[in-house]
Design an enzyme around this catalytic site. Structure first.
Site, PDB file in Angstrom:
ATOM      1  N   LYS A  13       0.753   6.069 -11.215  1.00 40.63           N
ATOM      2  CA  LYS A  13       0.719   5.011 -12.228  1.00 40.63           C
ATOM      3  C   LYS A  13      -0.699   4.510 -12.482  1.00 40.63           C
ATOM      4  O   LYS A  13      -1.025   4.120 -13.592  1.00 40.63           O
ATOM      5  CB  LYS A  13       1.683   3.869 -11.897  1.00 40.63           C
ATOM      6  CG  LYS A  13       1.408   3.130 -10.609  1.00 40.63           C
ATOM      7  CD  LYS A  13       2.505   2.110 -10.370  1.00 40.63           C
ATOM      8  CE  LYS A  13       2.226   1.248  -9.132  1.00 40.63           C
ATOM      9  NZ  LYS A  13       1.782   2.017  -7.936  1.00 40.63           N
ATOM     10  N   ARG A  88       4.810  -6.749  -8.013  1.00 43.13           N
ATOM     11  CA  ARG A  88       5.387  -5.869  -7.010  1.00 43.13           C
ATOM     12  C   ARG A  88       6.587  -6.498  -6.322  1.00 43.13           C
ATOM     13  O   ARG A  88       7.190  -5.882  -5.448  1.00 43.13           O
ATOM     14  CB  ARG A  88       4.330  -5.577  -5.950  1.00 43.13           C
ATOM     15  CG  ARG A  88       3.784  -4.151  -5.975  1.00 43.13           C
ATOM     16  CD  ARG A  88       2.867  -4.017  -4.794  1.00 43.13           C
ATOM     17  NE  ARG A  88       2.453  -2.693  -4.496  1.00 43.13           N
ATOM     18  CZ  ARG A  88       1.316  -2.145  -4.925  1.00 43.13           C
ATOM     19  NH1 ARG A  88       0.534  -2.777  -5.745  1.00 43.13           N
ATOM     20  NH2 ARG A  88       0.988  -0.939  -4.512  1.00 43.13           N
ATOM     21  N   ARG A 131      -4.839  12.481  -1.889  1.00 41.00           N
ATOM     22  CA  ARG A 131      -5.584  11.507  -2.704  1.00 41.00           C
ATOM     23  C   ARG A 131      -6.959  11.260  -2.110  1.00 41.00           C
ATOM     24  O   ARG A 131      -7.122  11.173  -0.901  1.00 41.00           O
ATOM     25  CB  ARG A 131      -4.828  10.175  -2.760  1.00 41.00           C
ATOM     26  CG  ARG A 131      -3.626  10.260  -3.617  1.00 41.00           C
ATOM     27  CD  ARG A 131      -3.381   9.088  -4.518  1.00 41.00           C
ATOM     28  NE  ARG A 131      -3.348   7.782  -3.892  1.00 41.00           N
ATOM     29  CZ  ARG A 131      -2.712   6.754  -4.435  1.00 41.00           C
ATOM     30  NH1 ARG A 131      -2.048   6.901  -5.556  1.00 41.00           N
ATOM     31  NH2 ARG A 131      -2.730   5.576  -3.861  1.00 41.00           N
ATOM     32  N   ARG A 164      -8.153   6.851   1.642  1.00 42.11           N
ATOM     33  CA  ARG A 164      -8.048   5.421   1.963  1.00 42.11           C
ATOM     34  C   ARG A 164      -7.132   5.224   3.171  1.00 42.11           C
ATOM     35  O   ARG A 164      -6.165   5.954   3.338  1.00 42.11           O
ATOM     36  CB  ARG A 164      -7.462   4.650   0.773  1.00 42.11           C
ATOM     37  CG  ARG A 164      -8.457   4.409  -0.304  1.00 42.11           C
ATOM     38  CD  ARG A 164      -7.910   3.777  -1.573  1.00 42.11           C
ATOM     39  NE  ARG A 164      -6.522   3.368  -1.585  1.00 42.11           N
ATOM     40  CZ  ARG A 164      -5.848   3.109  -2.698  1.00 42.11           C
ATOM     41  NH1 ARG A 164      -6.425   3.232  -3.881  1.00 42.11           N
ATOM     42  NH2 ARG A 164      -4.598   2.724  -2.658  1.00 42.11           N
ATOM     43  N   ARG A 175       4.676   2.167   3.293  1.00 46.41           N
ATOM     44  CA  ARG A 175       4.550   1.668   1.917  1.00 46.41           C
ATOM     45  C   ARG A 175       5.761   2.063   1.072  1.00 46.41           C
ATOM     46  O   ARG A 175       6.200   1.297   0.218  1.00 46.41           O
ATOM     47  CB  ARG A 175       3.267   2.200   1.273  1.00 46.41           C
ATOM     48  CG  ARG A 175       2.026   1.612   1.892  1.00 46.41           C
ATOM     49  CD  ARG A 175       0.767   2.240   1.306  1.00 46.41           C
ATOM     50  NE  ARG A 175       0.518   1.788  -0.046  1.00 46.41           N
ATOM     51  CZ  ARG A 175      -0.324   2.401  -0.885  1.00 46.41           C
ATOM     52  NH1 ARG A 175      -0.963   3.479  -0.500  1.00 46.41           N
ATOM     53  NH2 ARG A 175      -0.520   1.924  -2.083  1.00 46.41           N
TER      54      ARG A 175
HETATM   55  P1  AMP Z   1      -2.419  -0.185  -4.821  1.00 51.58           P
HETATM   56  O1  AMP Z   1      -3.835   0.212  -5.020  1.00 51.58           O
HETATM   57  O2  AMP Z   1      -1.797  -0.805  -6.058  1.00 51.58           O
HETATM   58  O3  AMP Z   1      -1.571   0.910  -4.264  1.00 51.58           O
HETATM   59  O4  AMP Z   1      -2.426  -1.369  -3.732  1.00 51.58           O
HETATM   60  C1  AMP Z   1      -2.906  -1.173  -2.425  1.00 51.58           C
HETATM   61  C2  AMP Z   1      -2.371  -2.268  -1.522  1.00 51.58           C
HETATM   62  O5  AMP Z   1      -2.822  -3.550  -2.006  1.00 51.58           O
HETATM   63  C3  AMP Z   1      -0.868  -2.386  -1.449  1.00 51.58           C
HETATM   64  O6  AMP Z   1      -0.291  -1.483  -0.520  1.00 51.58           O
HETATM   65  C4  AMP Z   1      -0.696  -3.844  -1.030  1.00 51.58           C
HETATM   66  O7  AMP Z   1      -0.971  -4.010   0.349  1.00 51.58           O
HETATM   67  C5  AMP Z   1      -1.806  -4.524  -1.796  1.00 51.58           C
HETATM   68  N1  AMP Z   1      -1.327  -4.992  -3.118  1.00 51.58           N
HETATM   69  C6  AMP Z   1      -1.737  -4.549  -4.337  1.00 51.58           C
HETATM   70  N2  AMP Z   1      -1.092  -5.182  -5.324  1.00 51.58           N
HETATM   71  C7  AMP Z   1      -0.236  -6.066  -4.725  1.00 51.58           C
HETATM   72  C8  AMP Z   1       0.714  -7.005  -5.206  1.00 51.58           C
HETATM   73  N3  AMP Z   1       0.952  -7.158  -6.510  1.00 51.58           N
HETATM   74  N4  AMP Z   1       1.390  -7.739  -4.284  1.00 51.58           N
HETATM   75  C9  AMP Z   1       1.171  -7.590  -2.964  1.00 51.58           C
HETATM   76  N5  AMP Z   1       0.308  -6.704  -2.445  1.00 51.58           N
HETATM   77  C10 AMP Z   1      -0.406  -5.947  -3.305  1.00 51.58           C
END
Ligand code: AMP
Length: 218
Positions: A13, A88, A131, A164, A175
């Site tokens: 996404k 989320r 990734r 990462r 996750r």
């Molecule tokens: P992402 O890059 O969107 O996969 O986000 C990486 C990590 O950031 C996630 O696994 C969460 O720990 C945290 N995170 C990102 N967006 C949110 C959100 N909207 N609510 C809570 N945690 C978030």
């Protein structure tokens, strides 16, 4: 054009969000990127967020909601935005709806689309181990599906690419469990608002993008 991207971690996404943002000239707002930039800059928020992120857990709503809702009130969001990774949770979605209802009117009110990039769990685990991310500029790659033209370094800024911490296999499983429990209910939530559109995320990324463009321009 106000769009929310939905999908499991690793569904692609973020890649699609960047492509949509570039085509339609609206900001790409990634809550994950906002947290990562705070971590990199050593802010208090970054320190708190990292504790959760490294375990594959969501950062609590009270650290997340105001941050993103403030960001969508910036001037560059006047003509819309692509939200990637937010909301989320159902409370986050409700907080966004409430903020939009408060600040907007007429056409300016509410989201236009929630695009769900659908990929089964078994594909996700395979994908995430490939990734690679640039922690300097936020660019993302995949060793098989979207490799950097410069090998192990970022095409944009030349920084070394890394896996990462939150893309490591044990964290990915966590996750995914968190996604099913806390984020997947948003699919029903936005379906209830009649703005949900689902695309098959197992296709080539250009085909996924073409499917999204067809939806946006229908
Ligand atoms: P992402 O890059 O969107 O996969 O986000 C990486 C990590 O950031 C996630 O696994 C969460 O720990 C945290 N995170 C990102 N967006 C949110 C959100 N909207 N609510 C809570 N945690 C978030």
């Amino acid at each position: 054009m106000k769009i929310v991207m939905l999908g499991a971690p690793g569904a692609g996404k973020g890649t699609q969000a960047k492509m949509i943002a570039a085509k339609y000239q609206v900001p790409h707002i990634s809550s994950g990127d906002i947290f990562r930039s705070n971590i990199k800059n050593g802010t208090e928020l970054g320190k708190k967020a990292k504790e959760y992120m490294d375990q594959g857990l969501l950062v609590p709503d009270e650290l997340t909601v105001d941050l993103v809702i403030d960001r969508v009130s910036w001037d560059d969001c006047k003509n819309g935005y692509i939200l990637d990774g937010f909301p989320r949770t159902i409370p986050q979605a409700k907080a966004l709806d409430a903020a939009l209802a408060k600040n907007g009117s007429g056409e300016n009110c509410g989201l236009d689309f929630a695009i769900n990039v659908d990929v089964p769990d078994e594909n996700i685990v395979r994908r995430m181990s490939g990734r690679r991310a640039c922690l300097k500029c936020g660019a993302t790659y995949h060793t098989v599906y979207n490799p950097s033209k410069k090998g192990d370094v970022c095409e944009v800024c030349g920084e070394a690419l890394v896996l990462r911490d939150d893309d490591k296999p044990e964290t990915v499983q966590k996750r995914l469990a968190v996604y099913h429990e806390q984020t997947q209910p948003l699919i029903e939530y936005y379906d209830g608002q009649s703005i949900l559109k689902t695309v098959d995320g197992t296709q080539d990324m250009n085909d996924v993008f073409a499917a999204i463009v067809r939806i946006l321009e229908a």
